[in-house]
Enzyme design. Structure first.
Site, PDB file in Angstrom:
ATOM      1  CB  CYS A  43      -0.926   0.006   1.213  1.00 47.39           C
ATOM      2  SG  CYS A  43      -2.162  -1.315   1.192  1.00 47.39           S
ATOM      3  CE1 TYR A 431     -20.245  16.907  19.573  1.00 48.37           C
ATOM      4  CE2 TYR A 431     -20.419  17.087  21.967  1.00 48.37           C
ATOM      5  CZ  TYR A 431     -20.436  17.673  20.716  1.00 48.37           C
ATOM      6  OH  TYR A 431     -20.628  19.026  20.598  1.00 48.37           O
TER       7      TYR A 431
END
Length: 459
Positions: A43, A431
């Site tokens: 990759c 969050y």
């Protein structure tokens, strides 16, 4: 002394080799590898081509000398050309000296990987550059560094082709990306792939879809132009960014069964259908745990895991015990970055669901990558699928400028564990304003699917 012979010295093969040697120091572990490197990051090749990685050695996780220090014998530039499963012998040939010999084994692991098979068109042999191995990446970079390359054509608009095209643009080379498919990235649904195509064009890549290369022309050994069924392009380099086809020549000679996906059939322990022969990595097919489809998925993540599972079980067998580890299957999770956009998918595409006969509902929407009041909230295009009538999460695709990789891993977990959208919408996800909104985009998708499926609770 028991002897394990491994054909293929990259992710799957060397993962198995190291595990067996650590678990069973007395086992003779021998690896034959036809390339010049072991355990390298395929990759990373586009980044090496682009010049963002200076030396090929930087992509090598562990060199042959390091394996030798562990007691693992590695024969580089050595190709396995024949196998006798009854006599448990593999015929090999040295690619540099032409020496032929036989390698005996008690257990054999095929980690032969995959490689593109370019179409036989005029000029391909002389001027086409396949980029799938580190050796091939070296040759391409030498070509780009020594030939005054101003324009190049990249054939194949999948992960590798797109990354190579981007790398060329970053080097100041005009890149034309050519694919006979009507869309880039066939691993996405067409509507999601359209966002990726737009990003490539905006970055400066000349994207040509539904177009087939018919000839490569050159003069005095130097490429000059590419001819397609729709036109002609000037080019000093042609790069084949194609997907790989499993390398099965040795497996076929051994009599191993090949599945409908084109990969070797293996059981969860990574055994082929021939006694004493195992296989792992890009050459095998895996079970899609969402719909039960058989898939040949060529990713280093699976190759490493399958190599570990094969190594664990080989160590058991070579010690006189029963294999017990099992590879559970895949959900098709993948992520990449192209032109500052993150692209990710997991689970089923709509075409997969239709093939498997799975009833589903799908939602598509866009939202902020971060809280809307941040300086750069970013954008993410989201597509999610759930089964009808259960609400089980079947897949997700995301294209955007922030936090896509983290989110797709959450969706992959939902797909793997059979989480429903009713459950997903209420899971305790992280969050903070720099990372998203109070309702994560995946949970927004789950809520939309709950409503579309007519399920409860409808929040």
């Amino acid at each position: 002394m028991p002897r394990l012979l491994i054909v293929g010295g990259d992710a799957a093969g060397m993962s198995a080799a190291t595990h067996v040697k650590r678990a069973c120091p007395d086992v003779d572990v021998v690896v034959v590898e036809r390339g010049s490197y072991t355990s390298y990051a395929m990759c990373g090749i586009p980044y090496y081509v682009a010049g963002e990685v200076d030396e090929p050695a930087q992509l090598v996780a562990k060199a042959p000398e390091e394996f030798a220090s562990m007691g693992i014998t590695v024969h580089l530039r050595t190709e396995a050309v024949d196998v006798d499963p009854e006599g448990r012998m593999v015929g090999v040939i040295g690619l540099d000296d032409g020496e032929e010999r036989s390698e005996p084994y008690d257990q054999l692991l095929l980690a032969t990987g995959a490689h593109p098979v370019p179409q036989p068109i005029p000029g391909m042999a002389e001027y086409g550059n396949v980029v799938h191995t580190l050796d091939e990446g070296e040759r391409l970079r030498r070509h780009l560094d020594t030939v005054a390359t101003k324009q190049a054509v990249v054939v194949g608009a999948g992960y590798i082709g797109m990354e190579i095209a981007e790398s060329l643009v970053r080097r100041g080379i005009k890149a034309t990306l050519l694919d006979r498919s009507p869309q880039v990235m066939r691993s996405l649904d067409p509507d999601m792939a359209a966002h990726v195509e737009r990003a490539l064009i905006e970055f400066g890549v000349d994207v040509r879809l539904d177009e087939r290369m018919t000839e490569i022309r050159g003069t005095d050994g130097v490429c000059t132009e590419v001819v397609t069924d729709k036109g002609t392009f000037e080019a000093q380099a042609v790069i084949m960014g194609l997907g790989g086809k499993p390398n099965l020549e040795l497996a076929e000679k051994a009599g191993c069964e090949i599945g409908p996906s084109g990969g070797l059939v293996v059981d969860p322990q990574m055994r082929t259908t021939v006694a004493g022969v195992w296989a792992a990595g890009d050459c095998v097919e895996s079970v899609d745990v969402v719909a039960g489809l058989r898939r040949n998925v060529q990713l280093g993540t699976h190759a490493n895991k399958q190599g570990k599972i094969a190594g664990y079980n080989l160590a058991a067998v070579l010690s006189g015990n029963q294999p017990s580890a099992a590879f559970p299957g895949v959900v098709g999770t993948a992520v990449t970055k192209v032109c500052n956009w993150q692209i990710a998918r997991t689970g089923l595409l709509e075409s997969d669901a239709l093939e498997a006969g799975v009833e589903y509902e799908v939602v598509s929407f866009e939202g902020n990558a971060r809280a809307g009041y941040m300086d750069d909230p970013g954008r993410v295009y989201v597509k999610m699928m759930a089964g009808r009538p259960t609400g089980r999460v079947l897949g997700a695709q995301m294209v955007g400028t922030g936090n896509v990789a983290k989110r797709i891993d959450v969706a992959a977990t939902w797909c793997h564990l059979g989480v429903t959208v009713q459950e997903a919408q209420l899971l305790d996800l992280s969050y903070a304003p720099p990372f998203g909104g109070v309702w994560d985009l995946l949970q927004v998708g789950a809520r939309k699917l709950v409503a579309k499926l007519g399920l409860q609770p409808l929040l």
